[in-house]
Scaffold this motif. Sequence first.
Motif, PDB file in Angstrom:
ATOM      1  N   THR A  14      22.984  24.784  -7.629  1.00  9.33           N
ATOM      2  CA  THR A  14      23.151  24.895  -9.081  1.00  9.33           C
ATOM      3  C   THR A  14      22.749  23.606  -9.761  1.00  9.33           C
ATOM      4  O   THR A  14      22.027  23.601 -10.767  1.00  9.33           O
ATOM      5  CB  THR A  14      24.617  25.241  -9.419  1.00  9.33           C
ATOM      6  N   ARG A  15      23.185  22.496  -9.222  1.00 12.63           N
ATOM      7  CA  ARG A  15      22.854  21.187  -9.801  1.00 12.63           C
ATOM      8  C   ARG A  15      21.347  20.945  -9.789  1.00 12.63           C
ATOM      9  O   ARG A  15      20.752  20.505 -10.778  1.00 12.63           O
ATOM     10  CB  ARG A  15      23.584  20.099  -9.008  1.00 12.63           C
ATOM     11  N   LEU A  16      20.718  21.244  -8.662  1.00 17.44           N
ATOM     12  CA  LEU A  16      19.272  21.037  -8.556  1.00 17.44           C
ATOM     13  C   LEU A  16      18.496  21.957  -9.491  1.00 17.44           C
ATOM     14  O   LEU A  16      17.494  21.550 -10.083  1.00 17.44           O
ATOM     15  CB  LEU A  16      18.816  21.233  -7.108  1.00 17.44           C
ATOM     16  N   LEU A  17      18.965  23.196  -9.637  1.00 24.61           N
ATOM     17  CA  LEU A  17      18.302  24.115 -10.565  1.00 24.61           C
ATOM     18  C   LEU A  17      18.400  23.609 -11.999  1.00 24.61           C
ATOM     19  O   LEU A  17      17.424  23.670 -12.754  1.00 24.61           O
ATOM     20  CB  LEU A  17      18.902  25.514 -10.457  1.00 24.61           C
ATOM     21  N   TRP A  18      19.560  23.109 -12.392  1.00 24.97           N
ATOM     22  CA  TRP A  18      19.706  22.603 -13.759  1.00 24.97           C
ATOM     23  C   TRP A  18      18.854  21.363 -13.983  1.00 24.97           C
ATOM     24  O   TRP A  18      18.257  21.190 -15.048  1.00 24.97           O
ATOM     25  CB  TRP A  18      21.161  22.335 -14.116  1.00 24.97           C
ATOM     26  N   ASP A  19      18.759  20.501 -12.966  1.00 26.95           N
ATOM     27  CA  ASP A  19      17.889  19.328 -13.094  1.00 26.95           C
ATOM     28  C   ASP A  19      16.433  19.757 -13.236  1.00 26.95           C
ATOM     29  O   ASP A  19      15.690  19.216 -14.068  1.00 26.95           O
ATOM     30  CB  ASP A  19      18.043  18.402 -11.881  1.00 26.95           C
ATOM     31  N   ALA A  20      16.017  20.727 -12.431  1.00 25.90           N
ATOM     32  CA  ALA A  20      14.642  21.226 -12.510  1.00 25.90           C
ATOM     33  C   ALA A  20      14.380  21.877 -13.860  1.00 25.90           C
ATOM     34  O   ALA A  20      13.312  21.688 -14.463  1.00 25.90           O
ATOM     35  CB  ALA A  20      14.375  22.212 -11.373  1.00 25.90           C
ATOM     36  N   LYS A  21      15.352  22.647 -14.349  1.00 31.83           N
ATOM     37  CA  LYS A  21      15.195  23.311 -15.645  1.00 31.83           C
ATOM     38  C   LYS A  21      15.063  22.296 -16.774  1.00 31.83           C
ATOM     39  O   LYS A  21      14.202  22.426 -17.647  1.00 31.83           O
ATOM     40  CB  LYS A  21      16.406  24.236 -15.892  1.00 31.83           C
ATOM     41  N   ARG A  22      15.900  21.269 -16.747  1.00 28.40           N
ATOM     42  CA  ARG A  22      15.835  20.249 -17.787  1.00 28.40           C
ATOM     43  C   ARG A  22      14.479  19.538 -17.763  1.00 28.40           C
ATOM     44  O   ARG A  22      13.853  19.322 -18.808  1.00 28.40           O
ATOM     45  CB  ARG A  22      16.979  19.252 -17.607  1.00 28.40           C
ATOM     46  N   SER A  23      13.990  19.202 -16.574  1.00 29.19           N
ATOM     47  CA  SER A  23      12.692  18.535 -16.463  1.00 29.19           C
ATOM     48  C   SER A  23      11.558  19.447 -16.933  1.00 29.19           C
ATOM     49  O   SER A  23      10.640  18.998 -17.629  1.00 29.19           O
ATOM     50  CB  SER A  23      12.443  18.122 -15.012  1.00 29.19           C
ATOM     51  N   THR A  24      11.630  20.717 -16.555  1.00 27.72           N
ATOM     52  CA  THR A  24      10.609  21.675 -16.958  1.00 27.72           C
ATOM     53  C   THR A  24      10.608  21.865 -18.468  1.00 27.72           C
ATOM     54  O   THR A  24       9.545  21.894 -19.098  1.00 27.72           O
ATOM     55  CB  THR A  24      10.828  23.022 -16.247  1.00 27.72           C
ATOM     56  N   ASP A  25      11.797  21.984 -19.054  1.00 28.54           N
ATOM     57  CA  ASP A  25      11.884  22.145 -20.515  1.00 28.54           C
ATOM     58  C   ASP A  25      11.314  20.933 -21.242  1.00 28.54           C
ATOM     59  O   ASP A  25      10.615  21.077 -22.246  1.00 28.54           O
ATOM     60  CB  ASP A  25      13.333  22.368 -20.950  1.00 28.54           C
TER      61      ASP A  25
END
Length: 77
Positions: A14-25
Motif C-alpha cells: 500500500t505504501r509503495l503504491l501511494w508513493d508511485a501514485k504521487r510520483s506519477t501524478d
Amino acid sequence: MTATRQDKAKWLATRLLWDAKRSTDTAFEQMNSAAINFDRCGQPERGRECLKMAGILGGQGIAINDLYRRLTAEEEQ
C-alpha cells in the motif's frame, strides 16, 4: 497483537503504491504544464510530444489506482 508477515506485506505494498501514485501524478502535471508552455512559446510539436507522455502517465495512474482498489478490497473481505 503482532502483525503477520501478510499484514506487513500489505502495508508495504500500500505504501509503495501511494508513493508511485504521487510520483506519477506529479509527473503527469509537469508534462501537462510543459505542453502548455511549449505551445505558448511557438513549439507546438514539442507540446504534442509532452501530451503523449502525459497520456502514458495518466494510464499508469489509472493502473495504480486499480491495483490499490484490489489490494484494499482483499483487506475488507
